[in-house]
Enzyme design. Sequence first.
Site, PDB file in Angstrom:
ATOM      1  N   TYR A   1       0.899  -1.176   0.023  1.00  0.00           N
ATOM      2  CA  TYR A   1      -0.062  -0.007   0.019  1.00  0.00           C
ATOM      3  C   TYR A   1       1.099   1.233  -0.020  1.00  0.00           C
ATOM      4  O   TYR A   1       1.996   1.276   0.697  1.00  0.00           O
ATOM      5  CB  TYR A   1      -0.901   0.065   1.115  1.00  0.00           C
ATOM      6  CG  TYR A   1      -1.862  -1.285   1.204  1.00  0.00           C
ATOM      7  CD1 TYR A   1      -3.136  -0.880   0.817  1.00  0.00           C
ATOM      8  CD2 TYR A   1      -1.543  -2.390   1.607  1.00  0.00           C
ATOM      9  CE1 TYR A   1      -4.168  -2.056   0.812  1.00  0.00           C
ATOM     10  CE2 TYR A   1      -2.258  -3.492   1.681  1.00  0.00           C
ATOM     11  CZ  TYR A   1      -3.780  -3.237   1.116  1.00  0.00           C
ATOM     12  OH  TYR A   1      -4.660  -4.159   1.171  1.00  0.00           O
TER      13      TYR A   1
ATOM     14  N   HIS B   1      -7.085   0.148  -2.085  1.00  0.00           N
ATOM     15  CA  HIS B   1      -6.703  -0.899  -2.427  1.00  0.00           C
ATOM     16  C   HIS B   1      -4.903  -0.805  -2.526  1.00  0.00           C
ATOM     17  O   HIS B   1      -4.529   0.432  -2.707  1.00  0.00           O
ATOM     18  CB  HIS B   1      -7.047  -1.097  -4.040  1.00  0.00           C
ATOM     19  CG  HIS B   1      -8.416  -1.575  -4.075  1.00  0.00           C
ATOM     20  ND1 HIS B   1      -9.003  -2.782  -3.551  1.00  0.00           N
ATOM     21  CD2 HIS B   1      -9.707  -0.836  -4.188  1.00  0.00           C
ATOM     22  CE1 HIS B   1     -10.320  -2.913  -3.830  1.00  0.00           C
ATOM     23  NE2 HIS B   1     -10.568  -1.547  -4.203  1.00  0.00           N
TER      24      HIS B   1
ATOM     25  N   LYS C   1      -3.236  -3.578 -10.112  1.00  0.00           N
ATOM     26  CA  LYS C   1      -2.032  -3.095  -9.630  1.00  0.00           C
ATOM     27  C   LYS C   1      -0.855  -3.175 -10.429  1.00  0.00           C
ATOM     28  O   LYS C   1      -0.839  -3.833 -11.524  1.00  0.00           O
ATOM     29  CB  LYS C   1      -1.758  -4.336  -8.245  1.00  0.00           C
ATOM     30  CG  LYS C   1      -3.260  -4.019  -7.494  1.00  0.00           C
ATOM     31  CD  LYS C   1      -2.991  -5.211  -6.180  1.00  0.00           C
ATOM     32  CE  LYS C   1      -3.789  -5.294  -5.230  1.00  0.00           C
ATOM     33  NZ  LYS C   1      -5.403  -4.622  -5.900  1.00  0.00           N
TER      34      LYS C   1
END
Length: 177
Positions: free
Chosen positions: A113, A123, A154
């Site tokens: 993160y 997220h 991601k």
Amino acid sequence: MKKPVIESVVEQNTIVSENSNEARELFNKNRFGALLKDGRVQFSFYEALFLKENGRLNVCDGRNKSLSVDALMKKGKRLNKEFKTCYIVFSDLRKRGYIVKTALKFGAPFRVYDRGVKPGEAHARWVLFPVHESKSLTWHEFSAKARVAHSTKKKLLIAVVDDEGDVSYWENKWIRP
């Protein structure tokens, strides 16, 4: 002011804290571990080793014997032969202010993160694959890792650990021409 040491015990492949305000505070402020329904906090071996090294956690085995940092490292290596490489990366990122969590359901060792972002509030930005410099990745393996990152929305982060324990980070992301 020195912060209190939290007591914990090894339970199977995780470490579980005592039911204390200090353990819950560590979770709430820094997102170490996962809060259990009974008020205890469950830590990964990476989190427990990091907290043990930093004087915040005492880890006992099933016989109530306190485990050293070396003993925790050995237990971690029994669970994962790449544990030391992964731990070096985990520790480096935590010291830099990032929250690092396991990402087995994403098919990766970790998710990371951004600074200031807590799991549950937003997220993860990256899926992270630590690798030792002596290892190699085929293009097929690299492509598979990139696909995992892309499918989970991601960025791919490869962390290369050298023999001295220094870490270099390589970010890969999909772009649309």
